[in-house]
Scaffold this motif. Structure first.
Motif, short mmCIF file in Angstrom:
data_model
loop_
_atom_site.label_atom_id
_atom_site.label_comp_id
_atom_site.label_asym_id
_atom_site.label_seq_id
_atom_site.Cartn_x
_atom_site.Cartn_y
_atom_site.Cartn_z
N GLU A 1 1.87 5.20 -2.61
CA GLU A 1 1.64 4.17 -1.87
C GLU A 1 2.75 4.24 -0.17
N THR B 1 -1.46 -0.52 4.20
CA THR B 1 -1.29 0.29 2.85
C THR B 1 -2.35 1.33 3.05
N HIS C 1 -0.73 -9.02 0.02
CA HIS C 1 -2.10 -8.23 0.30
C HIS C 1 -2.67 -9.59 1.54
N HIS D 1 -4.71 -2.44 2.45
CA HIS D 1 -4.89 -3.90 2.75
C HIS D 1 -3.99 -3.92 3.14
N ASP E 1 5.14 -3.01 0.65
CA ASP E 1 4.56 -2.26 -0.87
C ASP E 1 4.38 -1.18 -1.04
N GLU F 1 -3.16 3.87 -0.65
CA GLU F 1 -2.59 3.71 -1.46
C GLU F 1 -3.37 4.64 -2.59
MN MN Z 1 -1.19 -1.86 -2.62
#
Ligand code: MN
Ligand code: GLY
Ligand code: MN
Length: 432
Positions: free
Chosen positions: A400, A383, A367, A360, A275, A385
Motif C-alpha cells: 500500500e 491509497t 479513510h 480510499h 497509510d 492497496e
Molecule cells: Mn488503506
C-alpha cells in the motif's frame, strides 16, 4: 504542540472557501470531539474533530466555531469559543490556550470562553434563517450507541431553535477536504517521511522468534521520537496466516522463521495521516513461493496505481485492479482461466483471495471524507492497496502506497519506503 505551528493562512483560506458555499443568511456551528473516557477517571485520549480542525486549527477539547458571514455586526462573522482555564486545570493538566493563542493559531479575531456560547448565539440566532451543523457522514460509521458532541449540538439546536432551516456542514467540508492544498500535502509528506524511517527501523530489528508486538514497539518508538502525534490507527503486525485476517491487530504471536510479516501502519502528523503496507520475511529472505506472491501483488500495485489520474472514476479503477489481481491469481495457480471465463460476474472468483477495496481517500482521516462517485481530480490523495491472501499457504500479502493526483498523473508520497524484494532483503541483512 508537537508539530510546527501551521500558518493560520491555511485555516483562513479554508473558512473563506466554506463560507462561500453557505446559503444566504445562515450560520454554521462546528463542535470539537469529546475526550473519550475509559474506566473510572481514566481517559483514552483526545482526537480533534477534523471538520473543526480544518476550519480553525484548534487542537483542544471543548472548542466551538461559529461562522456567520452575512451577520450585520462584523464581530459576529467569526467567533471561536475555547475552554477557559482555572487553577485546578492548571494544577492537573497544565496550560490551555489563551484567547490570544487561539487567535494566533486560527486567525480568528473574536475568541470567547465556551461557557458564553449560548448567550452569544442567542444574540445572533434570530437574525439568521438557517443553521449548518456538523455530523459524521462516513458511509461505514456506526453511531447508534455512541452519542457525539455533534449529535448533542443537533438535538440542542433543534429544540432551542425549532423553526430554523437546518443544513449539513459535512456536505461542504467533504468537497473541500477532498482536494488537498499545498500546505496540507506538505504535512502529509511529513507523515509519509516519518513512516519511511519507522519502517526501516522495523526491518532492521526483525529477527525470528520475536513477538509481533516487539516490532510494533520499534514502530511506536520511531514514530514518537520523530514528532508524530500518534499512530494513525492501531498498527497491523501480522505474521504468517495472521495476515489473512484483514484488520488483525492483536499483534501477540511469535514471528516464525519462514513466515512473512504484513505490516500495515499509519503515521498521524499535525492531524494529517499516512497509510502504508509492506511485507517482509521474518528471517530476512523470501522463500520462492513468497517471492511469487509478493511479485504478483507488486505488479498489481505498479500497474494499478498508473490508473490514479485525473478523469478516472473510482469504480473503473476498482474494476481494473480486480482484473489485474485476477490475472495474477491465474498465474499463481490459484484460479483456473477456464473457471474465470465461466464465472458468475456477481460472484467473481478473485474475491476468495482479494476481498477488499483498492483505494480510499486519505487526509485528516485515514479513510477520508469524499464521495466515490466523483472522478479523480488533481489534489486528491488516495491509497492503492492490492493484496492476495492465501490462508491455506499461510501467506497474506498486501502492498500500500499513498498517491497525490496531479494534473498529469500522480506522485507517490511514500516512494521512499523500500518495496523491491532486493531492497528489503538488503536492509534486513545489513550490519548497521
Ligand atoms: Mn488503506
Ligand atoms: N489500514 C487500513 C487500510 O489500509 O485502509
Ligand atoms: Mn493500511
Amino acid at each position: 504542540m508537537r508539530y510546527n505551528q501551521i500558518p493560520n493562512s491555511l485555516f483562513i483560506k479554508n473558512r473563506n472557501n466554506f463560507t462561500a458555499r453557505m446559503k444566504a443568511n445562515t450560520l454554521a456551528i462546528l463542535t470539537s470531539n469529546d475526550v473519550k473516557h475509559n474506566n473510572a477517571d481514566d481517559v483514552m485520549g483526545f482526537t480533534q474533530n477534523n471538520d473543526l480542525f480544518y476550519l480553525c486549527g484548534i487542537d483542544q477539547e471543548e472548542t466551538l466555531l461559529v461562522l456567520y458571514p452575512d451577520a450585520t455586526k462584523k464581530e459576529n462573522r467569526e467567533i471561536l469559543f475555547v475552554k477557559e482555564t482555572n487553577e485546578q486545570i492548571k494544577i492537573w493538566d497544565g496550560d490551555k490556550l489563551t484567547k490570544e493563542q487561539a487567535t494566533e493559531i486560527s486567525g480568528i479575531k473574536r475568541v470567547e470562553w465556551i461557557q458564553d456560547f449560548e448567550k452569544v448565539l442567542q444574540l445572533m440566532a434570530f437574525e439568521a434563517d438557517g443553521i449548518y451543523l456538523g455530523h459524521n457522514e462516513h458511509i461505514k460509521r456506526v453511531t447508534h450507541n455512541q452519542q457525539t458532541q455533534q449529535d448533542r449540538m443537533i438535538a440542542w439546536c433543534k429544540e432551542k431553535y425549532p423553526l430554523h432551516e437546518y443544513h449539513r456542514a459535512a456536505k461542504i467540508t467533504r468537497d473541500l477536504r477532498l482536494i488537498k492544498s499545498e500546505e496540507e500535502i506538505a504535512l502529509m509528506q511529513q507523515a509519509a517521511n516519518i513512516s519511511v524511517e519507522s519502517f526501516k527501523r522495523v526491518l532492521k530489528a526483525c529477527k525470528p522468534n520475536m513477538k509481533e508486538y516487539e516490532l510494533e514497539a520499534e514502530l511506536s518508538y520511531n514514530l514518537i521520537k520523530s514528532g508524530a502525534t500518534r499512530h494513525a490507527f492501531k498498527p497491523i503486525v501480522a505474521s504468517g496466516k495472521n495476515a489473512c485476517a484483514l484488520h488483525y491487530n492483536t499483534n501477540d504471536a511469535v514471528c516464525k522463521s519462514g513466515d512473512i510479516i504484513l505490516l500495515d501502519f499509519g503515521v498521524c502528523y499535525a492531524n494529517y495521516n499516512s497509510d502504508t503496507t509492506r511485507c517482509f520475511p521474518v528471517n530476512g529472505r523470501f522463500a520462492e513461493r513468497q517471492k511469487e506472491v509478493y511479485s504478483a501483488v507488486l505488479h498489481c500495485l505498479k500497474e494499478g496505481s498508473k490508473l490514479l489520474k485525473p478523469g478516472v472514476l473510482s469504480s473503473d479503477y476498482e474494476t481494473q485492479m480486480a482484473k489485474l489481481v485476477e490475472t495474477e491469481l491465474i498465474k499463481l495457480g490459484l484460479l483456473k482461466a477456464e473457471d474465470v471465463a465461466n464465472q458468475n460476474p456477481e460472484k467473481p472468483l478473485y474475491k476468495k483471495y482479494f476481498m477488499h477495496g483498492t483505494a480510499h481517500h486519505i487526509g485528516l482521516d485515514v479513510h477520508d471524507v469524499g464521495l466515490y462517485s466523483q472522478v479523480l481530480e488533481p489534489g486528491m490523495v488516495l491509497t492503492c492497496e492490492p493484496g492476495i491472501y492465501i490462508p491455506e499457504e499461510g501467506i497474506g500479502c498486501r502492498l500500500e502506497n499513498d498517491y497525490l493526483i496531479t494534473k498529469d498523473g500522480n506522485i507517490n508520497l511514500t516512494e521512499a519506503m523500500p518495496i523491491e524484494i532486493n531492497e528489503i532483503e538488503a536492509l534486513m541483512n545489513s550490519l548497521s
